[in-house]
Design a protein around this motif. Structure first.
Motif, PDB file in Angstrom:
ATOM      1  N   ASP A 265      -1.994  26.310 -16.638  1.00 34.67           N
ATOM      2  CA  ASP A 265      -2.638  27.403 -15.624  1.00 34.67           C
ATOM      3  C   ASP A 265      -2.940  28.701 -16.311  1.00 34.67           C
ATOM      4  O   ASP A 265      -2.360  29.553 -15.883  1.00 34.67           O
ATOM      5  CB  ASP A 265      -1.696  27.407 -14.570  1.00 34.67           C
ATOM      6  CG  ASP A 265      -2.222  27.881 -13.239  1.00 34.67           C
ATOM      7  OD1 ASP A 265      -3.605  27.951 -12.982  1.00 34.67           O
ATOM      8  OD2 ASP A 265      -1.439  28.274 -12.258  1.00 34.67           O
ATOM      9  N   PRO A 266      -3.554  28.610 -17.516  1.00 34.85           N
ATOM     10  CA  PRO A 266      -3.753  29.844 -18.236  1.00 34.85           C
ATOM     11  C   PRO A 266      -4.402  31.168 -17.578  1.00 34.85           C
ATOM     12  O   PRO A 266      -4.032  32.324 -17.968  1.00 34.85           O
ATOM     13  CB  PRO A 266      -4.565  29.478 -19.440  1.00 34.85           C
ATOM     14  CG  PRO A 266      -5.284  28.490 -18.988  1.00 34.85           C
ATOM     15  CD  PRO A 266      -4.358  27.561 -17.951  1.00 34.85           C
ATOM     16  N   ASP A 267      -5.030  31.019 -16.662  1.00 36.34           N
ATOM     17  CA  ASP A 267      -5.850  32.009 -15.971  1.00 36.34           C
ATOM     18  C   ASP A 267      -5.088  32.481 -14.611  1.00 36.34           C
ATOM     19  O   ASP A 267      -5.634  33.388 -13.942  1.00 36.34           O
ATOM     20  CB  ASP A 267      -7.272  31.564 -15.723  1.00 36.34           C
ATOM     21  CG  ASP A 267      -7.942  31.151 -16.801  1.00 36.34           C
ATOM     22  OD1 ASP A 267      -7.956  31.639 -17.706  1.00 36.34           O
ATOM     23  OD2 ASP A 267      -8.925  30.230 -16.732  1.00 36.34           O
TER      24      ASP A 267
ATOM     25  N   ASP B  91      -3.880  22.537  -6.848  1.00 36.68           N
ATOM     26  CA  ASP B  91      -4.825  23.735  -7.240  1.00 36.68           C
ATOM     27  C   ASP B  91      -6.157  23.172  -7.911  1.00 36.68           C
ATOM     28  O   ASP B  91      -6.128  22.864  -8.945  1.00 36.68           O
ATOM     29  CB  ASP B  91      -3.946  24.720  -8.129  1.00 36.68           C
ATOM     30  CG  ASP B  91      -4.631  25.914  -8.444  1.00 36.68           C
ATOM     31  OD1 ASP B  91      -5.186  25.750  -9.508  1.00 36.68           O
ATOM     32  OD2 ASP B  91      -4.620  26.888  -7.610  1.00 36.68           O
ATOM     33  N   PRO B  92      -7.291  23.803  -7.515  1.00 36.81           N
ATOM     34  CA  PRO B  92      -8.536  23.278  -7.967  1.00 36.81           C
ATOM     35  C   PRO B  92      -8.662  23.517  -9.344  1.00 36.81           C
ATOM     36  O   PRO B  92      -9.103  23.027 -10.290  1.00 36.81           O
ATOM     37  CB  PRO B  92      -9.657  23.841  -7.223  1.00 36.81           C
ATOM     38  CG  PRO B  92      -8.805  24.335  -5.814  1.00 36.81           C
ATOM     39  CD  PRO B  92      -7.479  24.434  -6.178  1.00 36.81           C
ATOM     40  N   ALA B  93      -8.021  24.819  -9.795  1.00 36.87           N
ATOM     41  CA  ALA B  93      -8.477  25.020 -11.393  1.00 36.87           C
ATOM     42  C   ALA B  93      -7.575  24.518 -12.305  1.00 36.87           C
ATOM     43  O   ALA B  93      -7.923  23.796 -13.326  1.00 36.87           O
ATOM     44  CB  ALA B  93      -8.006  26.756 -11.506  1.00 36.87           C
ATOM     45  N   ILE B  94      -6.224  23.906 -11.805  1.00 40.81           N
ATOM     46  CA  ILE B  94      -5.455  23.175 -12.806  1.00 40.81           C
ATOM     47  C   ILE B  94      -6.151  21.658 -12.609  1.00 40.81           C
ATOM     48  O   ILE B  94      -6.113  20.887 -13.510  1.00 40.81           O
ATOM     49  CB  ILE B  94      -4.151  23.036 -12.104  1.00 40.81           C
ATOM     50  CG1 ILE B  94      -3.424  24.261 -12.187  1.00 40.81           C
ATOM     51  CG2 ILE B  94      -3.054  21.779 -12.503  1.00 40.81           C
ATOM     52  CD1 ILE B  94      -2.046  24.396 -11.532  1.00 40.81           C
ATOM     53  N   ARG B  95      -6.507  21.170 -11.517  1.00 41.69           N
ATOM     54  CA  ARG B  95      -7.199  19.850 -11.281  1.00 41.69           C
ATOM     55  C   ARG B  95      -8.543  19.795 -12.405  1.00 41.69           C
ATOM     56  O   ARG B  95      -8.490  18.982 -13.201  1.00 41.69           O
ATOM     57  CB  ARG B  95      -7.615  19.608 -10.199  1.00 41.69           C
ATOM     58  CG  ARG B  95      -6.175  19.440  -9.251  1.00 41.69           C
ATOM     59  CD  ARG B  95      -6.673  19.145  -7.589  1.00 41.69           C
ATOM     60  NE  ARG B  95      -7.181  17.927  -7.291  1.00 41.69           N
ATOM     61  CZ  ARG B  95      -6.486  16.969  -6.887  1.00 41.69           C
ATOM     62  NH1 ARG B  95      -5.165  17.124  -6.838  1.00 41.69           N
ATOM     63  NH2 ARG B  95      -6.905  15.696  -6.597  1.00 41.69           N
ATOM     64  N   ALA B  96      -9.322  20.916 -12.505  1.00 43.25           N
ATOM     65  CA  ALA B  96     -10.399  20.962 -13.114  1.00 43.25           C
ATOM     66  C   ALA B  96     -10.118  21.157 -14.726  1.00 43.25           C
ATOM     67  O   ALA B  96     -10.619  20.294 -15.585  1.00 43.25           O
ATOM     68  CB  ALA B  96     -11.308  22.222 -12.803  1.00 43.25           C
ATOM     69  N   ARG B  97      -9.003  21.820 -15.014  1.00 37.76           N
ATOM     70  CA  ARG B  97      -8.570  21.959 -16.473  1.00 37.76           C
ATOM     71  C   ARG B  97      -8.087  20.512 -16.810  1.00 37.76           C
ATOM     72  O   ARG B  97      -8.415  20.211 -18.040  1.00 37.76           O
ATOM     73  CB  ARG B  97      -7.341  22.910 -16.422  1.00 37.76           C
ATOM     74  CG  ARG B  97      -7.027  23.196 -17.926  1.00 37.76           C
ATOM     75  CD  ARG B  97      -6.069  24.378 -17.959  1.00 37.76           C
ATOM     76  NE  ARG B  97      -5.779  24.503 -19.589  1.00 37.76           N
ATOM     77  CZ  ARG B  97      -6.436  25.127 -20.492  1.00 37.76           C
ATOM     78  NH1 ARG B  97      -7.580  25.783 -20.082  1.00 37.76           N
ATOM     79  NH2 ARG B  97      -6.071  25.363 -21.489  1.00 37.76           N
ATOM     80  N   LEU B  98      -7.309  19.874 -16.182  1.00 37.05           N
ATOM     81  CA  LEU B  98      -6.924  18.390 -16.397  1.00 37.05           C
ATOM     82  C   LEU B  98      -8.169  17.191 -16.277  1.00 37.05           C
ATOM     83  O   LEU B  98      -7.896  16.204 -16.767  1.00 37.05           O
ATOM     84  CB  LEU B  98      -5.869  18.044 -15.580  1.00 37.05           C
ATOM     85  CG  LEU B  98      -4.338  19.165 -15.560  1.00 37.05           C
ATOM     86  CD1 LEU B  98      -3.423  18.344 -14.681  1.00 37.05           C
ATOM     87  CD2 LEU B  98      -3.908  18.805 -17.066  1.00 37.05           C
ATOM     88  N   GLY B  99      -9.256  17.673 -15.798  1.00 40.36           N
ATOM     89  CA  GLY B  99     -10.326  16.644 -15.447  1.00 40.36           C
ATOM     90  C   GLY B  99      -9.745  15.619 -14.621  1.00 40.36           C
ATOM     91  O   GLY B  99     -10.100  14.528 -14.394  1.00 40.36           O
ATOM     92  N   MET B 100      -9.221  16.205 -13.471  1.00 44.13           N
ATOM     93  CA  MET B 100      -8.647  15.367 -12.410  1.00 44.13           C
ATOM     94  C   MET B 100      -8.941  15.663 -11.086  1.00 44.13           C
ATOM     95  O   MET B 100      -8.312  15.547 -10.160  1.00 44.13           O
ATOM     96  CB  MET B 100      -7.286  15.047 -12.709  1.00 44.13           C
ATOM     97  CG  MET B 100      -6.652  14.572 -13.965  1.00 44.13           C
ATOM     98  SD  MET B 100      -4.575  14.433 -13.951  1.00 44.13           S
ATOM     99  CE  MET B 100      -4.467  13.106 -12.939  1.00 44.13           C
ATOM    100  N   GLU B 101     -10.312  16.089 -10.973  1.00 42.13           N
ATOM    101  CA  GLU B 101     -10.660  16.467  -9.554  1.00 42.13           C
ATOM    102  C   GLU B 101     -10.556  15.551  -8.478  1.00 42.13           C
ATOM    103  O   GLU B 101     -10.193  16.204  -7.176  1.00 42.13           O
ATOM    104  CB  GLU B 101     -12.173  17.264  -9.630  1.00 42.13           C
ATOM    105  CG  GLU B 101     -12.166  18.401 -10.572  1.00 42.13           C
ATOM    106  CD  GLU B 101     -12.628  18.010 -12.241  1.00 42.13           C
ATOM    107  OE1 GLU B 101     -12.304  16.900 -12.614  1.00 42.13           O
ATOM    108  OE2 GLU B 101     -13.296  18.780 -12.835  1.00 42.13           O
ATOM    109  N   ALA B 102     -10.693  14.492  -8.664  1.00 44.83           N
ATOM    110  CA  ALA B 102     -10.667  13.415  -7.705  1.00 44.83           C
ATOM    111  C   ALA B 102      -9.210  12.536  -7.389  1.00 44.83           C
ATOM    112  O   ALA B 102      -9.356  11.854  -6.718  1.00 44.83           O
ATOM    113  CB  ALA B 102     -11.682  12.259  -7.815  1.00 44.83           C
ATOM    114  N   ALA B 103      -8.478  12.941  -8.428  1.00 50.35           N
ATOM    115  CA  ALA B 103      -7.019  12.352  -8.519  1.00 50.35           C
ATOM    116  C   ALA B 103      -6.132  12.767  -7.072  1.00 50.35           C
ATOM    117  O   ALA B 103      -6.423  13.890  -6.336  1.00 50.35           O
ATOM    118  CB  ALA B 103      -6.447  12.389  -9.619  1.00 50.35           C
ATOM    119  N   SER B 104      -5.345  12.031  -6.863  1.00 56.92           N
ATOM    120  CA  SER B 104      -4.162  12.316  -5.718  1.00 56.92           C
ATOM    121  C   SER B 104      -3.305  13.612  -6.374  1.00 56.92           C
ATOM    122  O   SER B 104      -3.168  13.774  -7.656  1.00 56.92           O
ATOM    123  CB  SER B 104      -3.121  11.175  -5.349  1.00 56.92           C
ATOM    124  OG  SER B 104      -2.504  10.903  -6.520  1.00 56.92           O
TER     125      SER B 104
END
Length: 253
Positions: free
Chosen positions: A183-185, A225-238
């Motif tokens: 969560d660097p930002d 958190d959307p930013a974390i999910r995007a950083r991990l490439g897991m936007e659609a994951a549970s």
């Protein structure tokens, strides 16, 4: 009467907590007896009860010496009774007790171990989480499963945000370094890391923090958190799968 909570450093990086309330003095975990005895005697206190969170030796190593010295009762999770020092009371959720600010609610929070408990003092606005929720982190999933730990952290995250969280180890510096990779930002996280760095340089403990700050900065509580999910490439994951990925990355960090 507010709780009087004393943080006692033990071993190399453990914490025990002495809690004085209207109904007496209790101890959360007993990594070793010496520092706890010193802290009690410095205040002229005796010890009535030891509350054990889980069976690992670095949380129970001082129990017998303290029991012998003070004649205190020992309580801990029934699910781990066979692995613990002899218990005067084996606890399960719903076995609440204590008076006033000392009213205590045992919470089953498995994951690190299968029977791990946290102890919530709702009127005193404190929760003692040992190796479940930790400052900027969470315990390793040794005996349970990732979904189990996720559910336990979700239970703790749902407590009132003005609750003080008292965790079991001084791992915050390492947890902070890892959190920044996830969560660097996060400006709240950046500011907290700076405070932690200064506190540790000054020799101050950092494993005691408001839940609201954990919710804002601890990546293990921020799987949605959307930013974390995007950083991990897991936007659609549970959320549970995102948590499991973060925990796996921490294990390899």
């Amino acid at each position: 009467m507010p709780l009087d909570i004393v943080t006692v450093p033990c071993l190399s990086d453990n914490y025990a907590y002495i809690v004085k309330g209207p109904d007496g003095v209790c101890l959360i975990d007993a990594p070793e007896a010496g520092p706890i005895i010193d802290a009690l005697e410095a205040r002229g206190w005796s010890l009535g009860v030891i509350l054990i969170t889980h069976h690992h030796h670095d949380h129970v190593g001082g129990v017998e010496e303290l029991r012998t010295k003070y004649g205190c009762k020992v309580m801990g999770p029934k699910a781990e009774e066979a692995k613990l020092p002899p218990l005067d009371m084996a606890l399960e959720e719903g076995m609440n007790g204590g008076e006033g600010e000392g009213y205590t609610v045992p919470l089953h929070v498995p994951g690190h171990t299968l029977g791990h408990m946290a102890f919530h003092f709702p009127r005193g606005k404190a929760v003692f989480t040992a190796d479940s929720l930790m400052a900027l982190g969470c315990g390793r999933v040794f005996e349970g499963t990732m979904p189990m730990m996720f559910d336990s952290l979700s239970k703790l995250a749902a407590l009132p945000p003005d609750t003080m969280v008292y965790s079991g180890h001084e791992y915050t510096t390492g947890n902070a370094r890892f959190a920044l990779t996830i969560d660097p930002d996060n400006t709240a996280l950046q500011a907290r890391v700076a405070r932690v760095t200064k506190a540790r340089a000054d020799g101050e403990p950092t494993a005691q923090v408001l839940l609201s700050e954990e919710l804002a900065t601890n990546p293990f509580l921020r799987a949605a958190d959307p930013a974390i999910r995007a950083r991990l490439g897991m936007e659609a994951a549970s959320d549970a799968d995102v948590f499991a990925e973060i925990r796996a990355r921490k294990d390899a960090f």
